[in-house]
Design a protein around this motif. Structure first.
Motif, PDB file in Angstrom:
ATOM      1  N   GLY A 293       9.072   2.578  -5.862  1.00 10.00           N
ATOM      2  CA  GLY A 293       9.477   3.782  -6.578  1.00 10.00           C
ATOM      3  C   GLY A 293       8.594   4.945  -6.186  1.00 10.00           C
ATOM      4  O   GLY A 293       7.518   4.751  -5.603  1.00 10.00           O
ATOM      5  N   SER A 294       9.049   6.154  -6.509  1.00 14.19           N
ATOM      6  CA  SER A 294       8.271   7.327  -6.079  1.00 14.19           C
ATOM      7  C   SER A 294       6.962   7.411  -6.864  1.00 14.19           C
ATOM      8  O   SER A 294       6.945   7.242  -8.086  1.00 14.19           O
ATOM      9  CB  SER A 294       9.099   8.597  -6.256  1.00 14.19           C
ATOM     10  N   GLY A 295       5.872   7.629  -6.125  1.00 18.32           N
ATOM     11  CA  GLY A 295       4.565   7.793  -6.766  1.00 18.32           C
ATOM     12  C   GLY A 295       3.914   6.490  -7.200  1.00 18.32           C
ATOM     13  O   GLY A 295       3.018   6.501  -8.033  1.00 18.32           O
ATOM     14  N   SER A 296       4.350   5.355  -6.634  1.00 22.85           N
ATOM     15  CA  SER A 296       3.682   4.100  -7.012  1.00 22.85           C
ATOM     16  C   SER A 296       2.613   3.740  -5.975  1.00 22.85           C
ATOM     17  O   SER A 296       2.612   4.254  -4.854  1.00 22.85           O
ATOM     18  CB  SER A 296       4.697   2.970  -7.155  1.00 22.85           C
ATOM     19  N   PHE A 297       1.715   2.851  -6.390  1.00 22.08           N
ATOM     20  CA  PHE A 297       0.646   2.354  -5.514  1.00 22.08           C
ATOM     21  C   PHE A 297       0.856   0.862  -5.260  1.00 22.08           C
ATOM     22  O   PHE A 297       1.363   0.155  -6.132  1.00 22.08           O
ATOM     23  CB  PHE A 297      -0.725   2.477  -6.191  1.00 22.08           C
ATOM     24  N   SER A 298       0.406   0.389  -4.086  1.00 14.98           N
ATOM     25  CA  SER A 298       0.311  -1.055  -3.849  1.00 14.98           C
ATOM     26  C   SER A 298      -1.131  -1.331  -3.452  1.00 14.98           C
ATOM     27  O   SER A 298      -1.763  -0.494  -2.782  1.00 14.98           O
ATOM     28  CB  SER A 298       1.205  -1.504  -2.685  1.00 14.98           C
ATOM     29  N   PHE A 299      -1.646  -2.493  -3.849  1.00 20.21           N
ATOM     30  CA  PHE A 299      -2.984  -2.878  -3.382  1.00 20.21           C
ATOM     31  C   PHE A 299      -2.922  -4.306  -2.864  1.00 20.21           C
ATOM     32  O   PHE A 299      -2.594  -5.234  -3.602  1.00 20.21           O
ATOM     33  CB  PHE A 299      -4.023  -2.756  -4.506  1.00 20.21           C
ATOM     34  N   LEU A 300      -3.188  -4.477  -1.560  1.00 18.84           N
ATOM     35  CA  LEU A 300      -3.118  -5.803  -0.936  1.00 18.84           C
ATOM     36  C   LEU A 300      -4.366  -6.038  -0.120  1.00 18.84           C
ATOM     37  O   LEU A 300      -4.739  -5.179   0.702  1.00 18.84           O
ATOM     38  CB  LEU A 300      -1.877  -5.885  -0.041  1.00 18.84           C
ATOM     39  N   THR A 303      -6.616  -3.039   0.933  1.00 18.51           N
ATOM     40  CA  THR A 303      -5.993  -1.752   1.264  1.00 18.51           C
ATOM     41  C   THR A 303      -5.086  -1.234   0.148  1.00 18.51           C
ATOM     42  O   THR A 303      -4.304  -1.994  -0.426  1.00 18.51           O
ATOM     43  CB  THR A 303      -5.183  -1.902   2.577  1.00 18.51           C
ATOM     44  N   LEU A 304      -5.245   0.068  -0.142  1.00 15.25           N
ATOM     45  CA  LEU A 304      -4.386   0.744  -1.115  1.00 15.25           C
ATOM     46  C   LEU A 304      -3.293   1.490  -0.347  1.00 15.25           C
ATOM     47  O   LEU A 304      -3.592   2.223   0.606  1.00 15.25           O
ATOM     48  CB  LEU A 304      -5.228   1.741  -1.927  1.00 15.25           C
ATOM     49  N   TYR A 305      -2.032   1.307  -0.746  1.00 18.06           N
ATOM     50  CA  TYR A 305      -0.895   1.972  -0.089  1.00 18.06           C
ATOM     51  C   TYR A 305      -0.279   2.940  -1.087  1.00 18.06           C
ATOM     52  O   TYR A 305      -0.177   2.626  -2.275  1.00 18.06           O
ATOM     53  CB  TYR A 305       0.162   0.949   0.333  1.00 18.06           C
ATOM     54  N   LEU A 306       0.173   4.073  -0.570  1.00 14.75           N
ATOM     55  CA  LEU A 306       0.705   5.116  -1.441  1.00 14.75           C
ATOM     56  C   LEU A 306       2.164   5.394  -1.096  1.00 14.75           C
ATOM     57  O   LEU A 306       2.493   5.641   0.069  1.00 14.75           O
ATOM     58  CB  LEU A 306      -0.133   6.383  -1.217  1.00 14.75           C
TER      59      LEU A 306
END
Ligand SMILES: C[S@@+](CC[C@H](N)C(=O)[O-])C[C@H]1O[C@@H](n2cnc3c(N)ncnc32)[C@H](O)[C@@H]1O
Ligand code: SF4
Length: 421
Positions: A293-300, A303-306
């Motif tokens: 979704g727009s403006g969400s973050f992932s952290f794997l 690494t943080l993804y935007l």
């Protein structure tokens, strides 16, 4: 009352954390998207629904004015993005849906949850709502799909609700109370969100909020300290008045004392009647997660993804490549250790064994100096297995977590520059 010495330590910690987040919380490197996942690993999936019918002066989450048409297009793209994550090989056991207002278009939300439940090994679903989308008929439709609904109340005080613009939109404190009372028990967990330390809020006002909450008696509650990052500082000042930290420590102690009996399990600023029921903010509780979704973050891994924030660009990216990830940031090992220390002690306990399993080194060898300072500040206690917080430590780690959240707002601020809301 907070002693002079602990005030000095709190201010120094707050300053240190803000410098630290200024240094680390930037996401600038263009990203090629999520890496393929390792086999047999299950993650948390976060879905962001960025629509509201009003904007609250304190809220920094990514959001846009709701129109039916924009929401329909958005939900369609969201499902495409979810299918893309499935194709990459990801599996999830937790689903958290936040906003904005996820229930603003309930049919689209239900279709999306059903899709996620069909595609992945989902065991728990947690969803946010404002007080306008919780009538028993709507909530009954969520039975079997959603396990936990967290409802934004913020305060039951009508004077504050009027200043926030929420009185007109969601009703008086009494009306919100009645709305929640009429749907309690339909889903396994209802949680109520409150905010404390609003400018002009008094100790009596806070106690009234806490007593009203206990009378309502939902399964869980989150009582957030008001966070005033640069994104919302001016709107908070304009609508509520000058923000101050003067009462924050005393108010947090009052909250802990007041909720202790009915809600014995505490995770930072979340309180629960039963300890195994806590499903908290996805950023805090989960080591790794994927956001869509727009403006969400992932952290794997490290690494943080935007994801893209603007709705039109989000739509274009999904149409072009089914993914909206634009930037990423990889963190060095020591910053991940600091993060673990902060998150675990925000929740009250750090297991030394778990730390060693995660980083291949013991916490005493790697963060020995930091532990010494925290002990000197009387913020932690240590035994062979665990490090736990003292009463003052509970507050100090809340201060750190607040700074971390405000650091994340800096990323949002950067990403939302030039957006039309
Ligand atoms: C993103 S909001 C969505 C809730 C829902 N839209 C509503 O307004 O009822 C989730 C929760 O975050 C908390 N929150 C948002 N901004 C905050 C701030 N600046 N400080 C503290 N808590 C905040 C509020 O308690 C809110 O209910
Ligand atoms: S608190 Fe809820 S309703 Fe208010 S702006 Fe934030 S997401 Fe929208």
């Amino acid at each position: 009352m907070q002693s002079r010495q602990s005030k000095i330590i709190t201010n120094a910690t707050s300053y240190f954390m803000s410098q630290y987040t200024k240094h680390y919380l930037h996401v600038e490197k263009p990203s090629l998207g999520l890496p393929p996942p390792p086999e047999n690993k299950k993650y948390l999936l976060y879905i962001h629904v960025p629509f509201c019918t009003m904007f609250c002066p304190y809220c920094s989450f990514n959001k846009f004015t709701y129109t039916k048409e924009a929401a329909l297009i958005y939900y369609r793209h969201l499902r495409e993005e979810i299918l893309h994550v499935k194709e990459l090989g990801y599996d999830f056991n937790y689903l958290v849906i936040g906003g904005g207002t996820p229930l603003i278009d309930e049919e689209e939300l239900i279709t999306t949850i059903e899709l996620v439940r069909k595609l992945f090994s989902i065991e728990h679903v947690s969803c946010e709502s404002d007080p306008n989308h919780i009538n028993p008929k709507t909530v009954l439709q969520l039975d079997g799909l959603v396990d936990r609904l967290s409802i934004g109340v913020q305060t039951f005080d009508d004077t504050l609700l009027k200043k926030l613009g929420r009185y007109e939109k969601f009703g008086s404190g009494e009306e919100v109370y009645a709305k929640i009372a009429s749907m309690l028990g339909i889903l396994p967990i209802t949680s109520v969100d409150l905010i404390f330390n609003f400018p002009t809020q008094t100790e009596e006002g806070l106690i009234h909020d806490l007593e009203t909450l206990k009378k309502l008696s939902p399964e869980q509650t989150s009582v957030y300290p008001l966070m005033t990052s640069s994104l919302v500082k001016n709107s908070v000042k304009k609508t509520l008045g000058e923000f101050s930290l003067e009462n924050e420590f005393t108010f947090f102690s009052t909250i802990k004392k007041s909720l202790k009996e009915l809600y014995p399990a505490r995770h930072g600023w979340s309180f629960s009647k039963e300890s195994d029921l806590i499903i908290d903010e996805y950023i805090i509780d989960n080591e790794e997660y994927v956001g869509v979704g727009s403006g969400s973050f992932s952290f794997l891994k490290d690494t943080l993804y935007l994801n893209e924030f603007a709705l039109d660009k989000y739509a274009t990216l999904i149409q072009e490549k089914s993914s909206a990830i634009t930037k990423e940031r990889t963190f060095p090992a020591n910053s991940q250790m600091y993060y673990r220390l902060m998150v675990d002690l925000f929740n009250g306990t750090l297991s030394k064994k778990k730390f060693t399993a995660m980083f291949g080194q013991s916490i005493n060898d790697t963060l020995g100096k930091e532990l010494m300072l925290l002990k000197f500040a009387k913020a932690i206690k240590e035994n062979k297995e665990n490090i736990t917080t003292t009463d003052y430590g509970d507050y100090l780690f809340l201060v750190m977590m607040k700074e971390f959240y405000m650091g994340m707002d800096r990323i949002r601020n950067e990403a939302r520059k030039n957006l039309i809301l």
